[in-house]
Design a protein around this motif. Structure first.
Motif, PDB file in Angstrom:
ATOM      1  N   VAL A  21      10.439  13.251   0.787  1.00 26.85           N
ATOM      2  CA  VAL A  21      10.121  13.342   2.217  1.00 26.85           C
ATOM      3  C   VAL A  21       9.240  12.175   2.643  1.00 26.85           C
ATOM      4  N   LEU A  22       8.189  11.905   1.842  1.00 29.62           N
ATOM      5  CA  LEU A  22       7.265  10.818   2.180  1.00 29.62           C
ATOM      6  C   LEU A  22       7.924   9.458   2.044  1.00 29.62           C
ATOM      7  N   SER A  23       8.923   9.363   1.165  1.00 29.34           N
ATOM      8  CA  SER A  23       9.643   8.102   1.027  1.00 29.34           C
ATOM      9  C   SER A  23      10.345   7.749   2.330  1.00 29.34           C
ATOM     10  N   GLU A  43       3.513   6.031  -5.545  1.00 32.46           N
ATOM     11  CA  GLU A  43       3.390   6.179  -7.000  1.00 32.46           C
ATOM     12  C   GLU A  43       2.327   7.215  -7.353  1.00 32.46           C
ATOM     13  N   LEU A  44       1.241   7.240  -6.592  1.00 36.44           N
ATOM     14  CA  LEU A  44       0.188   8.244  -6.843  1.00 36.44           C
ATOM     15  C   LEU A  44       0.697   9.657  -6.556  1.00 36.44           C
ATOM     16  N   ILE A  45       1.467   9.788  -5.479  1.00 34.05           N
ATOM     17  CA  ILE A  45       2.015  11.097  -5.125  1.00 34.05           C
ATOM     18  C   ILE A  45       3.011  11.571  -6.179  1.00 34.05           C
ATOM     19  N   LYS A  46       3.826  10.630  -6.692  1.00 32.93           N
ATOM     20  CA  LYS A  46       4.797  10.985  -7.734  1.00 32.93           C
ATOM     21  C   LYS A  46       4.108  11.476  -9.002  1.00 32.93           C
ATOM     22  N   GLY A  58       0.817  -1.208   0.000  1.00 31.26           N
ATOM     23  CA  GLY A  58       0.000   0.000   0.000  1.00 31.26           C
ATOM     24  C   GLY A  58       0.849   1.254   0.000  1.00 31.26           C
ATOM     25  N   ALA A  59       1.961   1.213   0.736  1.00 30.35           N
ATOM     26  CA  ALA A  59       2.881   2.353   0.757  1.00 30.35           C
ATOM     27  C   ALA A  59       3.447   2.609  -0.633  1.00 30.35           C
ATOM     28  N   PHE A  60       3.736   1.537  -1.369  1.00 33.03           N
ATOM     29  CA  PHE A  60       4.250   1.675  -2.745  1.00 33.03           C
ATOM     30  C   PHE A  60       3.214   2.349  -3.639  1.00 33.03           C
ATOM     31  N   PHE A  93       9.487   5.250   9.261  1.00 29.15           N
ATOM     32  CA  PHE A  93       8.457   5.263  10.299  1.00 29.15           C
ATOM     33  C   PHE A  93       7.420   4.166  10.072  1.00 29.15           C
ATOM     34  N   ASP A  94       6.809   4.158   8.891  1.00 26.22           N
ATOM     35  CA  ASP A  94       5.768   3.162   8.629  1.00 26.22           C
ATOM     36  C   ASP A  94       6.353   1.751   8.624  1.00 26.22           C
ATOM     37  N   GLY A  95       7.583   1.596   8.104  1.00 24.61           N
ATOM     38  CA  GLY A  95       8.217   0.280   8.093  1.00 24.61           C
ATOM     39  C   GLY A  95       8.445  -0.252   9.494  1.00 24.61           C
TER      40      GLY A  95
END
Length: 229
Positions: free
Chosen positions: A196-198, A183-186, A177-179, A204-206
């Motif tokens: 930054v979100l990467s 991709e949508l943000i890019k 889901g993070a991927f 953090f999310d990992g």
């Protein structure tokens, strides 16, 4: 390439190389990266414990703080009788945590491979059932399937399958889901914000996903242990 094609490519099991025996045995990229993680963890463990001091300083302080936090975290859930399971649970946490953040170094996280997350879930549920048998005894473990009443037998057996499936899908789904989100943000903001979100998704999310996985595993273990007679 649109997002659907990128997602399909991401879901494909990538082969790193083939072992030239029996017509060629493919070795997945996720397995090679797992070997790299194992080597890093083993080497790091050796280096960090080489010159331990009675009065810790520097890296030893960080090491002891991390180990103490993990010990307290799991013992708070499992109680004193869970001490024997700390090494395997802490290994789970370290491996999944590193796997999720390894994308920062240009490597594909092994947890993006459904086979890896499924294997982790099978290991976790096996640990839970072994823990139940060891702490309750085989008779008590078998009896737990008819608690609180015999009518619950089918549901309790089904739960043995549902638990690993939920652990697997939760970890795999969040990483994938993070991927998709990235991709949508890019597509909308190609420069700046994605970087930054990467860092957020990779670090953090990992780490949160690693925490959730071991937290649920330890909760299921505490449930399998039951109360001492």
């Amino acid at each position: 390439m649109d997002i659907a094609e990128k997602l399909q490519e991401e879901l494909e099991c990538r082969v790193a190389f083939e072992i030239p025996v029996f017509g060629g045995i493919p070795v997945p990229e996720s397995r090679v990266i797992t070997w790299v993680i194992m080597a890093v963890v083993v080497l790091g463990s050796i280096l960090l414990v080489r010159k331990l001091k009675k009065v810790p300083t520097g890296s030893q302080c960080l090491l002891e703080t991390g180990i103490e936090w993990m010990n307290n975290f799991f013992l708070e859930i499992l109680g004193p009788k869970g001490k024997k399971y700390l090494p395997v649970l802490e290994t789970f946490l370290i491996y999944i945590g590193i796997s999720n953040i390894i994308g920062l170094f240009g490597l594909r996280p092994p947890t993006k491979d459904f086979g890896v997350t499924a294997t982790l879930a099978v290991f976790a549920i096996s640990l839970i059932q072994i823990c139940g048998m060891k702490e309750r005894g085989v008779k008590g473990w078998v009896h737990s399937f008819v608690e609180p009443m015999p009518l619950m037998l089918p549901m309790n057996i089904l739960e043995v399958v549902i638990k690993p499936l939920s652990l697997c899908m939760r970890l795999f789904g969040n990483v994938l889901g993070a991927f998709v989100v990235m991709e949508l943000i890019k597509m909308v903001i190609p420069v700046g914000i994605p970087l930054v979100l990467s860092f957020y998704f990779d670090i953090f999310d990992g780490c949160i996903q690693a925490y959730v996985f071991v937290f649920l595993t330890s909760l299921f273990m505490a449930e399998a242990m039951g109360e001492e007679d």
